[in-house]
Design a protein around this motif. Structure first.
Motif, PDB file in Angstrom:
ATOM      1  N   GLY A   2       0.843  -1.182   0.000  1.00  0.00           N
ATOM      2  CA  GLY A   2       0.000   0.000   0.000  1.00  0.00           C
ATOM      3  C   GLY A   2       0.881   1.237   0.000  1.00  0.00           C
ATOM      4  N   THR A   3       0.593   2.199  -0.865  1.00  0.00           N
ATOM      5  CA  THR A   3       1.374   3.429  -0.945  1.00  0.00           C
ATOM      6  C   THR A   3       0.435   4.623  -0.871  1.00  0.00           C
ATOM      7  OG1 THR A   3       1.266   3.503  -3.368  1.00  0.00           O
ATOM      8  CG2 THR A   3       3.107   2.281  -2.393  1.00  0.00           C
ATOM      9  N   ILE A   4       1.011   5.820  -0.712  1.00  0.00           N
ATOM     10  CA  ILE A   4       0.178   7.014  -0.585  1.00  0.00           C
ATOM     11  C   ILE A   4       0.894   8.223  -1.172  1.00  0.00           C
ATOM     12  CG2 ILE A   4       1.014   7.761   1.687  1.00  0.00           C
ATOM     13  CD1 ILE A   4      -1.940   8.345   2.422  1.00  0.00           C
ATOM     14  N   ALA A   5       0.102   9.153  -1.689  1.00  0.00           N
ATOM     15  CA  ALA A   5       0.587  10.458  -2.146  1.00  0.00           C
ATOM     16  C   ALA A   5      -0.444  11.497  -1.723  1.00  0.00           C
ATOM     17  CB  ALA A   5       0.779  10.463  -3.667  1.00  0.00           C
ATOM     18  N   ARG A   6      -0.032  12.758  -1.666  1.00  0.00           N
ATOM     19  CA  ARG A   6      -0.950  13.801  -1.201  1.00  0.00           C
ATOM     20  C   ARG A   6      -0.806  15.065  -2.048  1.00  0.00           C
ATOM     21  NH1 ARG A   6       2.058  15.047   4.606  1.00  0.00           N
ATOM     22  NH2 ARG A   6       3.896  16.117   3.751  1.00  0.00           N
ATOM     23  N   ALA A   7      -1.877  15.857  -2.016  1.00  0.00           N
ATOM     24  CA  ALA A   7      -1.884  17.115  -2.767  1.00  0.00           C
ATOM     25  C   ALA A   7      -2.841  18.086  -2.108  1.00  0.00           C
ATOM     26  CB  ALA A   7      -2.300  16.875  -4.214  1.00  0.00           C
ATOM     27  N   ARG A   8      -2.633  19.372  -2.345  1.00  0.00           N
ATOM     28  CA  ARG A   8      -3.555  20.389  -1.834  1.00  0.00           C
ATOM     29  C   ARG A   8      -4.853  20.394  -2.629  1.00  0.00           C
ATOM     30  NH1 ARG A   8      -2.213  22.003   3.255  1.00  0.00           N
ATOM     31  NH2 ARG A   8       0.039  22.384   3.391  1.00  0.00           N
ATOM     32  N   ASN A   9      -4.778  20.005  -3.883  1.00  0.00           N
ATOM     33  CA  ASN A   9      -5.946  19.954  -4.758  1.00  0.00           C
ATOM     34  C   ASN A   9      -6.096  18.547  -5.309  1.00  0.00           C
ATOM     35  OD1 ASN A   9      -6.605  22.888  -4.767  1.00  0.00           O
ATOM     36  ND2 ASN A   9      -4.555  23.016  -5.693  1.00  0.00           N
ATOM     37  N   ILE A  10      -7.340  18.164  -5.559  1.00  0.00           N
ATOM     38  CA  ILE A  10      -7.606  16.809  -6.023  1.00  0.00           C
ATOM     39  C   ILE A  10      -6.945  16.536  -7.374  1.00  0.00           C
ATOM     40  CG2 ILE A  10      -9.764  17.378  -7.204  1.00  0.00           C
ATOM     41  CD1 ILE A  10      -9.013  14.203  -5.110  1.00  0.00           C
ATOM     42  N   THR A  11      -6.736  17.590  -8.172  1.00  0.00           N
ATOM     43  CA  THR A  11      -6.127  17.418  -9.490  1.00  0.00           C
ATOM     44  C   THR A  11      -4.599  17.465  -9.444  1.00  0.00           C
ATOM     45  OG1 THR A  11      -6.362  19.788  -9.897  1.00  0.00           O
ATOM     46  CG2 THR A  11      -8.130  18.338 -10.701  1.00  0.00           C
ATOM     47  N   GLY A  12      -4.020  17.648  -8.241  1.00  0.00           N
ATOM     48  CA  GLY A  12      -2.573  17.645  -8.110  1.00  0.00           C
ATOM     49  C   GLY A  12      -1.981  19.036  -8.171  1.00  0.00           C
ATOM     50  N   PRO A  13      -0.667  19.130  -8.186  1.00  0.00           N
ATOM     51  CA  PRO A  13       0.294  18.024  -8.277  1.00  0.00           C
ATOM     52  C   PRO A  13       0.410  17.243  -6.962  1.00  0.00           C
ATOM     53  CG  PRO A  13       1.442  20.093  -7.945  1.00  0.00           C
ATOM     54  CD  PRO A  13      -0.001  20.444  -8.129  1.00  0.00           C
ATOM     55  N   TYR A  14       0.793  15.959  -7.062  1.00  0.00           N
ATOM     56  CA  TYR A  14       0.873  15.067  -5.916  1.00  0.00           C
ATOM     57  C   TYR A  14       2.320  14.874  -5.466  1.00  0.00           C
ATOM     58  CZ  TYR A  14      -4.031  13.778  -5.939  1.00  0.00           C
ATOM     59  OH  TYR A  14      -5.391  13.812  -5.834  1.00  0.00           O
ATOM     60  N   GLU A  15       2.457  14.745  -4.182  1.00  0.00           N
ATOM     61  CA  GLU A  15       3.748  14.456  -3.551  1.00  0.00           C
ATOM     62  C   GLU A  15       3.698  13.034  -2.992  1.00  0.00           C
ATOM     63  OE1 GLU A  15       6.169  15.796   0.529  1.00  0.00           O
ATOM     64  OE2 GLU A  15       4.225  16.687  -0.012  1.00  0.00           O
ATOM     65  N   SER A  16       4.652  12.229  -3.377  1.00  0.00           N
ATOM     66  CA  SER A  16       4.684  10.841  -2.905  1.00  0.00           C
ATOM     67  C   SER A  16       5.336  10.760  -1.532  1.00  0.00           C
ATOM     68  CB  SER A  16       5.453   9.976  -3.900  1.00  0.00           C
ATOM     69  OG  SER A  16       5.496   8.638  -3.456  1.00  0.00           O
ATOM     70  N   ASN A  17       4.832   9.870  -0.706  1.00  0.00           N
ATOM     71  CA  ASN A  17       5.409   9.638   0.616  1.00  0.00           C
ATOM     72  C   ASN A  17       6.837   9.095   0.463  1.00  0.00           C
ATOM     73  OD1 ASN A  17       6.028   8.888   3.238  1.00  0.00           O
ATOM     74  ND2 ASN A  17       4.408   7.352   3.417  1.00  0.00           N
ATOM     75  N   PRO A  18       7.833   9.780   0.999  1.00  0.00           N
ATOM     76  CA  PRO A  18       9.207   9.284   0.853  1.00  0.00           C
ATOM     77  C   PRO A  18       9.433   7.940   1.545  1.00  0.00           C
ATOM     78  CG  PRO A  18       9.128  11.115   2.401  1.00  0.00           C
ATOM     79  CD  PRO A  18       7.782  11.041   1.761  1.00  0.00           C
ATOM     80  N   ASN A  19       8.527   7.565   2.437  1.00  0.00           N
ATOM     81  CA  ASN A  19       8.668   6.287   3.146  1.00  0.00           C
ATOM     82  C   ASN A  19       7.752   5.205   2.591  1.00  0.00           C
ATOM     83  OD1 ASN A  19      10.620   7.200   5.067  1.00  0.00           O
ATOM     84  ND2 ASN A  19       8.973   8.298   6.126  1.00  0.00           N
ATOM     85  N   ASN A  20       7.198   5.423   1.383  1.00  0.00           N
ATOM     86  CA  ASN A  20       6.414   4.356   0.753  1.00  0.00           C
ATOM     87  C   ASN A  20       7.271   3.103   0.601  1.00  0.00           C
ATOM     88  OD1 ASN A  20       3.843   5.459   0.363  1.00  0.00           O
ATOM     89  ND2 ASN A  20       4.427   6.489  -1.545  1.00  0.00           N
ATOM     90  N   PRO A  21       6.686   1.904   0.698  1.00  0.00           N
ATOM     91  CA  PRO A  21       5.260   1.656   0.905  1.00  0.00           C
ATOM     92  C   PRO A  21       4.853   1.799   2.364  1.00  0.00           C
ATOM     93  CG  PRO A  21       6.430  -0.427   0.750  1.00  0.00           C
ATOM     94  CD  PRO A  21       7.447   0.650   0.472  1.00  0.00           C
ATOM     95  N   LEU A  22       3.598   2.146   2.566  1.00  0.00           N
ATOM     96  CA  LEU A  22       3.064   2.231   3.915  1.00  0.00           C
ATOM     97  C   LEU A  22       3.062   0.863   4.590  1.00  0.00           C
ATOM     98  CD1 LEU A  22      -0.016   4.503   3.213  1.00  0.00           C
ATOM     99  CD2 LEU A  22       1.973   5.138   4.586  1.00  0.00           C
ATOM    100  N   ILE A  23       2.772  -0.167   3.800  1.00  0.00           N
ATOM    101  CA  ILE A  23       2.700  -1.517   4.339  1.00  0.00           C
ATOM    102  C   ILE A  23       3.033  -2.514   3.230  1.00  0.00           C
ATOM    103  CG2 ILE A  23       0.217  -1.772   3.861  1.00  0.00           C
ATOM    104  CD1 ILE A  23       0.037  -3.359   6.535  1.00  0.00           C
ATOM    105  N   SER A  24       3.813  -3.518   3.576  1.00  0.00           N
ATOM    106  CA  SER A  24       4.145  -4.589   2.641  1.00  0.00           C
ATOM    107  C   SER A  24       4.869  -5.681   3.407  1.00  0.00           C
ATOM    108  CB  SER A  24       5.034  -4.086   1.500  1.00  0.00           C
ATOM    109  OG  SER A  24       5.429  -5.159   0.670  1.00  0.00           O
ATOM    110  N   ASN A  25       4.524  -6.921   3.107  1.00  0.00           N
ATOM    111  CA  ASN A  25       5.257  -8.051   3.683  1.00  0.00           C
ATOM    112  C   ASN A  25       6.090  -8.760   2.625  1.00  0.00           C
ATOM    113  OD1 ASN A  25       4.452  -7.618   6.260  1.00  0.00           O
ATOM    114  ND2 ASN A  25       2.993  -9.310   6.380  1.00  0.00           N
ATOM    115  N   ALA A  26       6.222  -8.130   1.456  1.00  0.00           N
ATOM    116  CA  ALA A  26       7.045  -8.722   0.408  1.00  0.00           C
ATOM    117  C   ALA A  26       8.496  -8.817   0.876  1.00  0.00           C
ATOM    118  CB  ALA A  26       6.959  -7.892  -0.866  1.00  0.00           C
TER     119      ALA A  26
END
Length: 364
Positions: A2-26
């Motif tokens: 699971g990964t995440i990105a965020r933005a001030r507006n729904i249309t972006g631009p988006y910033e990716s979480n530098p610590n992605n992935p949020l969760i993974s057992n791979a």
């Protein structure tokens, strides 16, 4: 993952979480694998959670008959920060859960409940029972007049496997298969039914199955014996223990059918049972309902048969079926007359859940 990105507006631009992935057992040795497809939500007390999908398969990812399941993990999400997920384990700690209660909206049983279904008159098929494709009208009848407290299954021309290359539309299963089941919801369980079945032709067959798809299943059926028809010997019935692995590429377990004679009288009501020998294998057995001391072991099979293959995430169904194995006209979707099977005392009970490679939690 699971990964995440965020933005001030729904249309972006988006910033990716530098610590992605949020969760993974791979690339871990965790028992829970394929963790992802997460949804974030808040509870009523200011805490955040994630509901994700995961598979109990271990890093080998070879045997996972329950497919992908839902897991719950706590999330810390401080103001102005990225959410931080807890690692997915079989036993989680985190925010305090609400007090246990069964007083919630919804229909059907809780996921860990057992089945004690007697198909009483004027009752209906339980809401958590499932079919493979839509069944034909009249294929299932609860407590018919001539067999109260049972479920009558009228056979389908297609059997559990059918043929995806068949020119006969009915045999592909697209016109419905007379199969009904419930999900396997425990690592260790016992499932059984009483069956009254008097086949009139060798094509007529009925029994129980651990079913993933038409190309991945294990079944124990009873049919009229071709040998007895020819030679007039024995009870006239035979067990057919089938393992179907056509949906698994390069499977080390070949498809097979083993036939053995039914040693009891043709008029007996027979209890058919499957249970988990351990977390990796099913066992199949049978006995006359009035003579349990005559129980016989029919066979066993690896749960790898119903893991992955042509249904990598959907999970195994445990249930009952009836078929005439393609008998009848190619212009018809129905079987010739006869071959109805009657199932009663449908029972499923969970014994334990595996939550780590060598850790089990008993079911109560």
């Amino acid at each position: 993952m699971g990964t995440i990105a965020r933005a001030r507006n729904i249309t972006g631009p988006y910033e990716s979480n530098p610590n992605n992935p949020l969760i993974s057992n791979a690339n871990t040795t965790e028992y829970f694998q394929t963790v992802g497809h997460c949804d974030l939500f808040p509870d009523g007390k200011g805490n955040d959670w994630a509901m994700c999908l995961a598979t109990r398969g271990g890093p080998e990812w070879e045997i996972y008959p329950m497919g992908r399941e839902s897991i719950l993990t706590p999330v810390r999400w401080d103001s102005g920060e990225w959410p931080v997920f807890s690692q997915a384990h079989g036993l989680m700690s985190g925010w305090r859960l609400p007090a246990h209660s069964r007083d919630v909206n919804g229909i059907g049983p809780f996921i860990g409940d057992c089945d004690l279904v007697d198909f009483e008159p004027h009752s209906s098929i339980p809401s958590h029972f499932l079919h493979w494709r839509w069944p034909q009208d009249g294929a299932f009848t609860v407590s018919p007049e001539n067999h109260p407290y049972s479920l009558r299954i009228v056979p389908s021309r297609a059997n559990l496997t059918g043929s995806v290359f068949s020119d006969d539309f009915a045999l592909t299963g697209k016109t419905g298969i007379s199969f009904i089941g419930r999900r396997q919801t425990h690592t260790l369980f016992t499932f059984g039914v009483d069956m009254k079945f008097d086949p009139e032709a060798p094509d007529q067959e009925a029994g129980i199955t651990a079913f993933l798809t038409q190309l991945n299943h294990i079944s124990l059926g009873i049919a009229q014996s071709n040998h007895s028809v020819q030679h007039g010997k024995g009870s006239g019935l035979e067990f057919r223990f089938q393992i179907e692995t056509a949906g698994t590429i390069n499977s080390t377990i070949p498809s097979s059918t083993v036939v053995t004679a039914v040693p009891w009288c043709g008029g007996d009501t027979i209890h058919l049972q499957m249970h988990t020998i351990n977390e990796t294998h099913y066992g199949f057995s049978a006995w006359p309902t009035d003579r349990p001391n005559e129980k016989i072991i029919i066979g066993h099979a690896s749960a790898e048969v119903v893991s992955g293959g042509s249904g990598p995430f959907v999970g195994t169904l445990l249930g009952a079926y009836a078929t005439c194995n393609g008998a009848g006209s190619t212009n018809s979707t129905t079987c010739p007359g006869g071959g109805n099977a009657y199932f009663s005392r449908w029972r499923y009970s969970g014994a334990a859940q595996q939550i780590a490679q060598v850790e089990f939690v008993p079911s109560f």
